[in-house]
Each structure stands twice: as C-alpha cells, then as structure tokens.
Write a protein that holds these residues in place. Structure first.
Motif, mmCIF file in Angstrom:
data_model
loop_
_atom_site.group_PDB
_atom_site.id
_atom_site.type_symbol
_atom_site.label_atom_id
_atom_site.label_comp_id
_atom_site.label_asym_id
_atom_site.label_seq_id
_atom_site.Cartn_x
_atom_site.Cartn_y
_atom_site.Cartn_z
ATOM 1 N N MET A 151 1.309 -1.395 0.442
ATOM 2 C CA MET A 151 -0.244 0.000 -0.245
ATOM 3 C C MET A 151 1.501 0.944 0.033
ATOM 4 N N TRP A 152 1.829 1.190 1.168
ATOM 5 C CA TRP A 152 2.998 2.004 0.794
ATOM 6 C C TRP A 152 3.749 2.802 -0.436
ATOM 7 N N ILE A 153 4.119 0.914 -1.557
ATOM 8 C CA ILE A 153 4.388 1.381 -2.243
ATOM 9 C C ILE A 153 3.660 2.064 -2.974
ATOM 10 N N LEU A 154 2.350 2.027 -2.958
ATOM 11 C CA LEU A 154 1.176 3.147 -4.432
ATOM 12 C C LEU A 154 1.211 4.088 -3.796
ATOM 13 N N ILE A 155 0.863 4.780 -2.690
ATOM 14 C CA ILE A 155 0.898 5.742 -2.327
ATOM 15 C C ILE A 155 1.854 6.651 -2.809
ATOM 16 N N MET A 156 3.211 6.118 -2.536
ATOM 17 C CA MET A 156 5.021 6.902 -2.626
ATOM 18 C C MET A 156 4.193 6.919 -4.169
ATOM 19 N N LEU A 157 4.020 6.253 -5.177
ATOM 20 C CA LEU A 157 3.407 6.488 -6.431
ATOM 21 C C LEU A 157 3.259 7.310 -7.036
ATOM 22 N N ALA A 158 2.189 7.483 -6.622
ATOM 23 C CA ALA A 158 0.938 8.392 -6.969
ATOM 24 C C ALA A 158 1.231 9.758 -6.072
ATOM 25 N N MET A 159 1.832 10.041 -5.635
ATOM 26 C CA MET A 159 2.825 10.733 -4.484
ATOM 27 C C MET A 159 3.645 11.249 -5.982
ATOM 28 N N ALA A 160 4.691 10.424 -6.302
ATOM 29 C CA ALA A 160 5.568 11.143 -7.331
ATOM 30 C C ALA A 160 4.989 11.489 -7.786
ATOM 31 N N LEU A 161 3.686 10.709 -8.776
ATOM 32 C CA LEU A 161 3.514 11.356 -9.943
ATOM 33 C C LEU A 161 2.578 12.797 -9.723
ATOM 34 N N ALA A 162 2.073 13.000 -8.814
ATOM 35 C CA ALA A 162 0.771 14.065 -8.486
ATOM 36 C C ALA A 162 2.517 15.583 -8.387
ATOM 37 N N THR A 163 4.075 14.900 -7.907
ATOM 38 C CA THR A 163 4.597 15.988 -7.897
ATOM 39 C C THR A 163 4.994 16.508 -8.920
ATOM 40 N N VAL A 164 5.253 15.548 -9.921
ATOM 41 C CA VAL A 164 5.809 15.898 -11.417
ATOM 42 C C VAL A 164 4.478 16.444 -11.973
ATOM 43 N N LEU A 165 2.912 16.110 -11.988
ATOM 44 C CA LEU A 165 2.372 17.194 -12.477
ATOM 45 C C LEU A 165 1.889 18.531 -11.912
ATOM 46 N N SER A 166 2.740 18.426 -11.069
ATOM 47 C CA SER A 166 2.010 20.096 -10.140
ATOM 48 C C SER A 166 3.477 20.920 -10.545
ATOM 49 N N ILE A 167 4.742 19.452 -11.116
ATOM 50 C CA ILE A 167 5.703 21.075 -11.510
ATOM 51 C C ILE A 167 5.459 21.898 -12.715
ATOM 52 N N VAL A 168 4.728 20.683 -13.467
ATOM 53 C CA VAL A 168 4.428 21.404 -14.647
ATOM 54 C C VAL A 168 3.224 22.430 -15.130
ATOM 55 N N TYR A 169 2.419 21.918 -14.471
ATOM 56 C CA TYR A 169 1.142 22.211 -13.790
ATOM 57 C C TYR A 169 1.493 24.171 -13.031
ATOM 58 N N LEU A 170 2.151 24.388 -12.392
ATOM 59 C CA LEU A 170 2.647 25.223 -11.376
ATOM 60 C C LEU A 170 3.082 25.890 -12.448
ATOM 61 N N THR A 171 4.620 25.392 -12.809
ATOM 62 C CA THR A 171 5.034 25.981 -14.653
ATOM 63 C C THR A 171 4.442 27.104 -15.388
ATOM 64 N N SER A 172 3.406 25.824 -15.899
ATOM 65 C CA SER A 172 2.524 27.204 -16.560
ATOM 66 C C SER A 172 1.980 27.624 -15.525
ATOM 67 N N ARG A 173 1.517 28.135 -14.271
ATOM 68 C CA ARG A 173 1.125 29.037 -13.244
ATOM 69 C C ARG A 173 2.015 30.355 -13.713
ATOM 70 N N PHE A 174 2.968 29.819 -12.884
ATOM 71 C CA PHE A 174 4.252 31.424 -12.959
ATOM 72 C C PHE A 174 4.047 32.192 -13.962
ATOM 73 N N TYR A 175 4.053 31.176 -15.432
ATOM 74 C CA TYR A 175 4.269 31.372 -16.403
ATOM 75 C C TYR A 175 3.713 33.136 -16.691
ATOM 76 N N LYS A 176 2.209 33.012 -16.398
ATOM 77 C CA LYS A 176 0.792 34.147 -16.634
ATOM 78 C C LYS A 176 1.239 35.301 -14.889
#
Length: 373
Positions: free
Chosen positions: A1-26
């Motif tokens: 379960m913890w492996i799945l949680i950490m994988l989900a958090m890692a994926l969410a972090t990558v998405l966060s980096i992409v999304y937040l970069t697009s927001r600071f762009y504005k």
C-alpha cells in the motif's frame, strides 16, 4: 500500500511541477523580465517551482516538499476555477493574475495552520461509564510520539510534565513511541521522562509497528530489546501479549503489534484465563481487530497508528481500504468501547490538516468498590 501511495505522490509531484510552471508563466513580472523570449519565460517560470521544492526538501524532507507542492497545485487550480467564473459573471478581465497571488497566500496560511496543528498538543477527554465494580479510574493515553519528529526527547519531557497535571491513575503508551530515525540519546531521554510521571498504578507500554525498527539495530544504534530494557529501567511495564491486574478490579492487556504477524496471540487466547467480571482495557496500536475484540468481551480498546487521518481530504483512506477499522475518535460496539487517538506527534509528515495532535484522558466511572478495596 505504501509503495502505491509513494508512486501516486511522485506522479502528483511531477504534475504539480508542470502545472505550477504554467501558472507562474502567467505572472506579469515573469513576462516583463523575459520579454518576447518564450524559452526564457518558461525557464523563469520553472525556477520558483524548483526553488519551493528544493528549499522545502532541504529543510523538512522529501515527503513534506512533495506535500507542499501538491497542495499548492490543488489550491491554485481551485483559485483558477473561481477566477474563471468571476470573470465570466462580471464580464471583465483583471489586469493582474490575481488567482496566483491568492493561491500562494491561501496555501501559506493553510499549511501554516497544518504545521501548528501538528506541532501543538491538545488534551482530549472521554468519560466512560460501566456497571462493573471498577471504581473511578483516570487513564492518560499517549500514542505515536515518534520521538525526534516534531519534538525531541526534551520536548517529550515537557509534554509529560503537562500530562502530570492530569493526576493520572494510569499512563498507557499505545505504540510508535520511537521512530526509525529516533536517536539513542532522544530515546533514553524520553524513557527517563516517561518514568518520571507519578501515577497511582503505573505506566504501561505496548509496541507499535515502528518501535522495534524496520532497518535493524545498526541503523539507529539500538534494538527493540534495548528499548524494552530502557523502559523497564525507568519503571515502565512493557506488555507483549500480556496482562496485569490493577487493584483487583481492572486489567491492562497489552498486545503485540499487528506487524508481528503470526507470533501475535489472538484476542480469545489473551482473555481466556481472565476474570470477565473485571473491567478490561486493551492496548493495541493498530485499530484493526474490532470483531475479535468485541467478541472477546473486553470493555475498552485504545489505539493510535492512524494519526487521525493526517491530511484532509484523504483522512479516511485507511477505512476505505480496510487497513483501519476507525480513523479517529470513540465508537461503541455492543459492550466494547474503541478509542483511536491522532497521537501527540507525526511520522514523516509534519502537517496535520485533517486533525490535531493530542494526548487522551479517559475517565472511567464504574460502580463503587466494596469497602476495603
């Protein structure tokens, strides 16, 4: 379960980096600095995201850095949606990107509050009545101190001094007293503090999943047996599938943690030779065996482990996945009361947005004891 949680958090972090970069762009100031150079503007937008991630990682660890970035992404997304509907309703364009400023401010306040809720410790009181001749008994419960996370050994000592004001008859520790990263010095200081509290009937300890250490004694400099020796040296009674009878009226039953697997005794085995007319309190770190505990006829089960669900809105994932039968608070099933505390500290995560840190006071109101008892 913890492996799945950490994988989900890692994926969410990558998405966060992409999304937040697009927001600071504005942001207007990014555009001013970059001019018409798109690549430069992207790099400038990427820089504050990595700066937030890097500073957080270096100061409070990888997991907390990921949590900060994910929260910022979610809050920013909500602010963008609100901004969209505001512009649509009033049919106007804002000169500045106000949604971004609001997102940064709200995230700072929200996680700042979460930090405060994790690092301050409150008292939570439950009053339970029983027809059994237990008399009046005050139990103070400590769980999930993970010494060395939100406070060190000296910090734990200050919390013990506060609990002393409760004038407890019994103090119980329901697991995860120390963590894999708790130093030997902090462990010893905490054990001395725990042994210093004055009670009527003593201090009792049951193991959690972290207390014996996941990485061996070499990693932190002491073993589970060393912890037991230090606790017992300071007058703390360690219960590993064992029970003690207090003033001939109340049993304290300490279970091995669920992580002990097949070596842990079943509930019916633990109570089969006990006098069921006496009040029975079970210390079981993980709230995961309610059917067997209810069937065994015990009166009260005290647990921790869940950290109160830790973060909103995922508080109840443990219940949804059947890892825990309850996340927080008091529930009664037949004649058995179950209490799960959010604990007085944290593990790796240093924020609590779905609960607060606490120690628990349980006042048991039983029938009066016969004279001479």
């Amino acid at each position: 379960m913890w492996i799945l949680i950490m994988l989900a958090m890692a994926l969410a972090t990558v998405l966060s980096i992409v999304y937040l970069t697009s927001r600071f762009y504005k942001f207007f100031f990014i555009k001013q600095i970059a001019g018409d150079k798109k690549v430069k503007r992207i790099l400038l937008s990427f820089f504050p995201v990595i700066l937030i991630l890097g500073i957080s990682w270096l100061s409070i660890g990888m997991m907390n850095a990921m949590i900060i970035l994910i929260h910022l992404m979610v809050i920013w997304f909500i602010c963008d949606i609100v901004n969209y509907f505001v512009r649509k309703k009033w049919k106007r364009e804002f000169k500045r990107y106000s949604a971004g400023a609001f997102a940064l401010g709200i995230t700072l306040v929200y996680l700042g509050t979460g930090w405060y809720l994790a690092h301050q410790v409150w008292r939570t009181v439950y009053t339970l009545e029983t027809e059994k001749a237990a008399g009046n008994l005050r139990i103070v419960q400590i769980a999930d101190s993970h010494v060395g996370t939100t406070f060190d050994g000296e910090g734990f000592k200050k919390h013990i001094e506060k609990m002393q004001e409760e004038e407890p008859d019994v103090v119980v520790v329901t697991g995860d007293y120390v963590d894999d990263d708790t130093s030997k010095e902090d462990m010893e200081t905490a054990c001395q503090a725990l042994g210093s509290i004055k009670t009527t009937y003593g201090v009792y300890f049951a193991f959690g999943n972290h207390d014996k250490g996941y990485y061996g004694s070499e990693y932190r400099g002491y073993s589970g047996d060393d912890l037991v020796a230090e606790l017992e040296k300071n007058g703390v009674t360690v219960l590993q599938d064992e029970s003690v009878l207090l003033y001939n009226r109340v049993y304290i039953i300490g279970r091995q943690d669920r992580s002990a697997g097949s070596s842990r005794m079943e509930m019916d085995e633990l109570v089969k030779d006990l006098d069921k007319s006496k009040y029975m309190v079970v210390l079981d770190h993980q709230p995961h065996d309610y059917d067997a505990q209810e069937a065994s006829g015990v009166d009260l089960v005290l647990s921790g482990h869940t950290h109160g669900g830790q973060l909103f809105p995922i508080n109840y994932v443990g219940e949804w996945t059947k890892e825990n039968e309850k996340t927080y608070g008091l529930i009664k099933r037949q004649n058995t009361n179950f209490i799960v505390t959010s604990g007085i500290s944290d593990w790796a995560i240093k924020f609590k947005t779905g609960c607060k840190s606490e120690y628990v006071v349980v006042d048991i109101k039983g029938s009066k004891l016969p004279s001479g008892n």
